[in-house]
Structures are given as C-alpha cells and as structure tokens.
Write an enzyme that holds these catalytic residues in place. Structure first.
Site, short mmCIF file in Angstrom:
data_model
loop_
_atom_site.label_atom_id
_atom_site.label_comp_id
_atom_site.label_asym_id
_atom_site.label_seq_id
_atom_site.Cartn_x
_atom_site.Cartn_y
_atom_site.Cartn_z
N CYS A 4 -5.94 3.85 30.74
CA CYS A 4 -6.31 2.63 31.47
C CYS A 4 -6.83 1.54 30.55
O CYS A 4 -6.91 0.39 30.93
CB CYS A 4 -7.31 3.00 32.54
SG CYS A 4 -8.43 1.76 33.08
N CYS B 163 -10.25 7.67 35.14
CA CYS B 163 -10.01 6.67 34.11
C CYS B 163 -11.25 5.99 33.61
O CYS B 163 -11.44 5.78 32.42
CB CYS B 163 -9.09 5.63 34.71
SG CYS B 163 -8.13 4.84 33.49
#
Lengths: 404, 128
Positions: B33, B102
């Site tokens: 991410c 993430c």
C-alpha cells in the site's frame, strides 16, 4: 468545531452533483400524480409516455442527435456495458478485437476484461505523460477483426480531453463503430455526436445535476448492437425494463439546462480551475499539476504533492469542511493507486500523493480562495509527520514501490 | 469509515518527530500500500521513556502510529513486546477491514525498534 458547524464546500463534482431545484421540480409530478407505466395504452400510460419522449428530445438536442437514437439506461456504467458488450456480441458472434485505452473508467475496461473470457481480444492503448491517446496509435492498432473502438471523451481523474474527433474519423474510415464514454464531459464541454464522428456515447444524469440511477446511451442509427438486458422490449428492444419515468424526466431537464447554461457555467468554472492550477504550485513547494494545463475539463484540477499521501490530505480538508478526492485508491477501499496515474508514468508514491478538485457550476471564487488559504498549511502539517523530505527523499525499496 | 478515535489521533497525532540519540529505531514499510513508518525509542532501566514516530501513509497509518506511542510509553521492554497489531486496532475502536493488514504497521515498527535496541545493547556487552 465539528464539520457540521462549518460552511461546507463541495469540490467533488466528478463524483456526483447536486440535483438542481428546477430538475427536482420537473420530476416531482411523476411520483404522486403521473405515476403510470409508459407502456400502458390508457391515459395514465400516455402521460408517462409523453414525458419520456419529451426527455428523449431534450437529451438528443444536447448531443445534436435524433431522439430515436437515445436509449435510456440506469446510468453511465450500464451505458458503457451496453455499448461494449452489445456491439461485441452482436448476433452472437463471440470473437473479435476491441481497442480501448489504459485510462478508461472501469465501466469500460471491466466489460472488456469480461469479454476476454469468451475469446475476444482487447488492445489497451498507452497514453502520454499528460494522459493523451495518440490517434496514430489507434490507427496502427486496428486489425481486420477489430469490432469496436472505445476511447473516453475526457478522463474522470485528470480531466484530459481526448482527440475524439480524429479517432472517430479513423474508426469511420475503417467502418468500425466508435464508442466514447462522455460521462464527465456533459455540461463541461460542447458535445456534438455528428461533428465528433461518434456512434455510441455514454452519459449519466447525476454528473450534471440530474438524479442518480438514470443515464443514456446514444446509438447512431444503423449501429449493429444487441441488448444486454432482455425482457419486455422497452427502448426499441435495446433496454427492457419498465421505464424510470421520474429519472428520465430529471435527466431530460438536466440535459436542457446543461445546454442552456453551457457557455457561462463553463467560463465560470474554467476561471476557477485556472486560478487553482496557477496558484497551488506557487503556494505549495513541490506541488505539481497532473494532466495538461489547458486541454482538460473546465472543472478539473488535479495535483500531486511530494512526500505525503493523498488520503491524509482529503481527511484534513474534510476537517476544514472541504470535500475533495484523491487519486490514491487507498481512500476508495482498494489499496492500489489509480491506474490512470500509473498510466501517465508516475511512480506509486507519486500517484499516492494526489488531490482531485472538481468544480461545479455552483462553486464560487470565495470557496476556491478558502481552499488556497488552507491547503499550504495542511500539506506542511502532513509533511511534518512524513519521514521523507527534500533533504531525505524516499529511496528505492523503502516501501512505497507498491509492486504486486 | 474511520472511527472517531482514529480521526482524533489522525487530527492530533501524539509524539510526532525523531529522537536524535534514540536507543532503538524501527523502520518498516508495506510494499502493498505504500505506507512507511519510522519509530524511535529511548530506553532507561528497561523502560521506554520516550517514543516518537514519522509516517508516510493514509489516515489509518498515522493514527496507528500515534496510538502505539501512547501504548508503549512507560512500558517495560517485555510489556512493550506484547503489544500486538490487534491491540492497536482495538484501542482505536477498530479499523476498516481493508486497512487492517496494510496500514496497521505500528506494532511491527515497535518490535523492530526493540530488536534494534537489544542488538545495540548486546553489541555494548550489556545484557539485553
């Protein structure tokens, strides 16, 4: 102070727009008074039918089309699906080649991906660093079995306006139907399907002050297309389902207003857009404009900022009452950065640090000034939290390379 | 989509910064991410006496960074080692599912910082 006590400013008109009072007023009788089914032969049906045909004229008038060439759908996504699948699968022919681009909305690219499962082939054309498709590339991609070319009129993220007329001309020379997704363009630029060589055009009411859940596909007379929704045969067989009469009436009214007010609303939005595009990179160090500075939608300003992530920016702006959006997909539920920004050649961390400001006809210069006033402080606040800076930029492999 | 607690920490993050003479530094990044977090700790008598962070990432990444500094400050090394990803998320009133993996790097960064501290102690010949 909570957001609800602030004067809220809406800069996310590419996501959706407010229904104009005139539009709402036009729709109102079709809920409680004229609620008939347009397929019915009695007076209830006839008044609904008349309203639908009036709206069809209004939409046709906006596009310089014939009313018989307007098919009402549930919105931009369905229009794109109908254009792509309806042409590809015409008469059950389950093979052929489609040409589209790497920056299309998912409503075009996902149907293309779906068709690949059944044996169709798809070419996704690249774009320049400003997001432009090269008509020469379109021409070179054409094969003997190419059945459709689909290139959006203007990009939903960075606003880049594509050379649709040239691409349409190339398509027509080869006898290939040409579809364009004009969902973001309506009300923001002059659209003429004849002058632009368009065979199929998708639009969505809620992007230009109409209601949600209604859209249209322009289908030029003679275009070979198959319905993707079967049933009672409404919309000349191309889109079965009892017509959404209030929605259609709202779309018609919104189309009429978009045409009527096009010149002055565009001039107004363009002024504000240019003010932002000029001042944001001056006010904020290491801020850049994504896309072309002039060949872009009059309501679209798109920036990226080094060393910060876009979602933080959106949340900080929201706390000041300003609604905008980001090119970073992190805020939209998916973690990958925007495919459009990556197609421009931006790195993943650059793509993550983006801000999209999309204007509407109702935005004022005062609102833009408020954004310009608060933005530099928000960016520097986020940069204080960031480990990266001009002195210490992100190195390769430091996490933001986002390789799948 | 974020809890009030996440928004509060995002808006007013605690303990932002660097510690120049840190006893341990943890640097973690999530390639999926794009979030990057650097965490600095100061340790005295086996207790985390100071802790600061710098984070590149979304709202959740900043909020979890801020939260871990509150959870770890004043704790012994042994206590701090036990702080998990889910402790951070729970203290923030939960995180959106898509962010759980993430942007919830803070516990990992703390573990890295403690590992760095222990390695430095071992190099000095003291018991970790």
């Amino acid at each position: 102070m909570s957001a609800s006590e602030l004067k809220r400013i809406y800069f996310d008109h590419s996501a959706t727009t407010r229904v104009l009072p005139e539009v709402e007023e036009a729709m109102r009788p079709f809920f409680l008074e004229k609620w008939g089914n347009a397929s019915s032969i009695h007076s209830f049906g006839r008044e609904a039918r008349a309203a639908i045909e009036q709206a069809r004229k209004q939409v046709a008038n906006l596009l310089n089309a014939d009313p018989a060439e307007v098919v009402f759908t549930s919105g931009g996504t369905e229009s794109d699906n109908l254009a792509v699948k309806g042409v590809a699968m015409y008469k059950g022919k389950m093979k052929g080649h489609l040409i589209t681009t790497k920056v299309e909305h998912h409503a075009v690219s996902e149907p293309c991906e779906w068709l690949k499962r059944f044996g169709f082939e798809v070419t996704y054309l690249p774009v320049s660093s400003e997001g432009f498709v090269d008509p020469g590339e379109v021409e070179r991609a054409i094969r003997n079995d190419t059945i459709l070319i689909s290139v959006m009129m203007a990009n939903n993220e960075i606003g880049t306006i594509q050379p649709v007329r040239e691409i349409g001309m190339i398509a027509h020379e080869k006898g290939i139907p040409f579809h364009t997704d004009a969902v973001q363009s309506i009300g923001k630029m002059h659209v003429d399907v004849k002058a632009e060589n368009i065979d199929l055009l998708s639009l969505s009411a809620h992007k230009f002050h109409g209601p949600k859940g209604i859209g249209a596909l322009f289908v030029k007379k003679g275009t070979k297309i198959e319905p993707i929704i079967q049933g009672g045969g409404q919309e000349r067989g191309l889109r079965s389902s009892t017509e959404n009469v209030p929605g259609i009436v709202g779309l018609g009214k919104a189309a009429e207003i978009a045409k009527r007010d096009l010149e002055h609303t565009c001039a107004r939005m363009k002024n504000l857009r240019d003010k932002m595009i000029k001042h944001v990179p001056e006010l904020v160090p290491r801020a850049y404009v994504n896309g072309n500075k002039t060949r872009r939608l009059v309501n679209n300003a798109h920036f990226r900022f080094d060393f910060i992530e876009g979602e933080g920016l959106i949340l900080q702006l929201d706390m000041k009452g300003i609604a905008a959006s980001t090119g970073s997909a992190c805020s939209t539920g998916s973690l990958e950065p925007s495919h459009v920004l990556l197609a421009l050649g931006l790195t993943h961390e650059q793509a993550h640090g983006s801000l999209r400001v999309t204007l509407g006809r109702e935005n004022t210069e005062e609102e833009v000034d408020i954004l310009l006033e608060v933005l530099p402080g928000i960016v520097s606040k986020l940069r204080e939290i960031s480990p990266f800076s001009a002195e210490r930029p992100m190195g390769p492999g430091e996490g933001a390379s986002c390789v799948q | 989509m974020y809890s009030d607690k996440v928004m509060e920490h995002f808006a007013n993050p605690r303990n932002v910064g660097e510690i120049v003479d840190a006893d341990g530094i943890g640097k973690v990044g999530n390639p999926q991410c794009g979030d990057v977090m650097w965490l600095y700790i100061k340790v005295k008598d086996n207790i985390i006496t100071d802790i600061k962070f710098k984070t590149f990432g979304c709202g959740a990444a900043i909020a979890t960074s801020s939260m871990i500094t509150e959870l770890a400050r004043g704790k012994t090394i042994e206590e701090a080692k036990k702080i998990s990803r889910s402790d951070v998320a729970d203290q923030l009133g939960g995180l959106p599912a898509v962010k759980m993996h993430c942007s919830n790097l803070a516990a990992d960064a703390l573990k890295e910082a403690i590992k760095d501290y222990e390695a430095k102690q071992a190099a000095k010949g003291k018991p970790a």
